[in-house]
Design an enzyme around this catalytic site. Structure first.
Site, PDB file in Angstrom:
ATOM      1  CG  ASP A   8      -1.634  -1.359   0.953  1.00  0.00           C
ATOM      2  OD1 ASP A   8      -2.171  -1.737   0.233  1.00  0.00           O
ATOM      3  OD2 ASP A   8      -2.481  -0.909   2.205  1.00  0.00           O
ATOM      4  CG  ASP A 129     -13.172  -1.660  -1.061  1.00  0.00           C
ATOM      5  OD1 ASP A 129     -12.733  -2.845  -1.704  1.00  0.00           O
ATOM      6  OD2 ASP A 129     -12.660  -0.696  -1.928  1.00  0.00           O
TER       7      ASP A 129
END
Length: 243
Positions: A8, A129
């Site tokens: 990330d 998500d």
């Protein structure tokens, strides 16, 4: 089942967040390329990269780091975060990225997803998500009145074959993935699902492996690897059915 070590990116650094909150960032590395190389050396067959700044800004912000990662490994790399137009998709694929993950675009720019799939086929994935069952977009900053399954069935109509499913409530917390929701989504949608969020132990990998027949084809691992809670070679053995 494929395991994807996650990188990330925030301001060019490799970080981990909790529930996607930027103020919860823990920096693990200042050199994303060497991080990716380390995962490959431990056996990783695929690297998962998220441009966190891009997810919040709505356009990529870590292009240089993504290029560095791609150049540092020989295994394929998939990238998501803030990708909202065809030019960005083309640019990332031109850098050597293997697969591009579209997230908020599936809600905000559905025609883009359909166009991208028509042009690039299975190199295009959709990231779904969910927070309390509803789809979250814009860097998880807002939810929409649509369930994960509803969106999954829509993108399937557009030609998407694989999705990344994240339960936001579990992300970065090492409390285990939402096995029930992940398995149900794979079964009900008929799509291949890559599980994301909460993987914390080898037992979690074993449990996800049992969902393979339902369509769960992979799992993304972040904090469990970076914190040392799980060693990648042991997790890979389980994913291959050897442990």
């Amino acid at each position: 089942m494929i395991l994807f070590p996650a990188i990330d990116l925030k301001e060019g650094q490799c970080v981990r967040l909790i529930e996607g909150r930027m103020d919860s960032a823990t920096v693990y590395s200042h050199d994303p390329g060497s991080t990716a190389r380390a995962w490959q050396e431990q056996g990783a067959e695929f690297i998962h990269v998220v441009d966190l700044d891009g997810a919040f800004a709505g356009q990529p912000r870590n292009r240089r780091s993504i290029a560095q990662i791609v150049q540092s490994v020989t295994v394929p790399v998939q990238v998501g975060g803030g990708i909202r137009d065809l030019a960005t998709i083309e640019d990332l694929l031109g850098l050597g990225v293997n697969r591009v993950i579209l997230g908020s675009a599936a809600i905000l720019r559905p025609k883009l997803v359909a166009e991208a799939v028509e042009k690039y086929g299975q190199r295009i994935l959709v990231g779904i998500d969910a927070k309390d069952g509803l789809v979250a977009i814009q860097g998880w900053g807002e939810t929409v009145e649509k369930t994960a399954l509803e969106l999954a069935l829509e993108v399937k109509e557009w030609g998407i074959t694989t999705i990344v499913f994240t339960d936001i409530r579990r992300d970065g917390k090492l409390i285990g993935p939402n096995l029930a929701a992940t398995g149900e989504l794979a079964k009900a949608s008929g799509l291949q699902v890559i599980a994301s969020g909460g993987v914390s132990s080898l037992d979690d990998i074993r449990a996800l492996k049992e969902l393979e027949d339902s369509g769960v084809v992979g799992a993304i691992m972040g904090k469990a690897l970076y914190s040392g809670a799980v060693r990648l070679p042991e997790a890979l053995a389980i994913a291959r059915g050897e442990g």
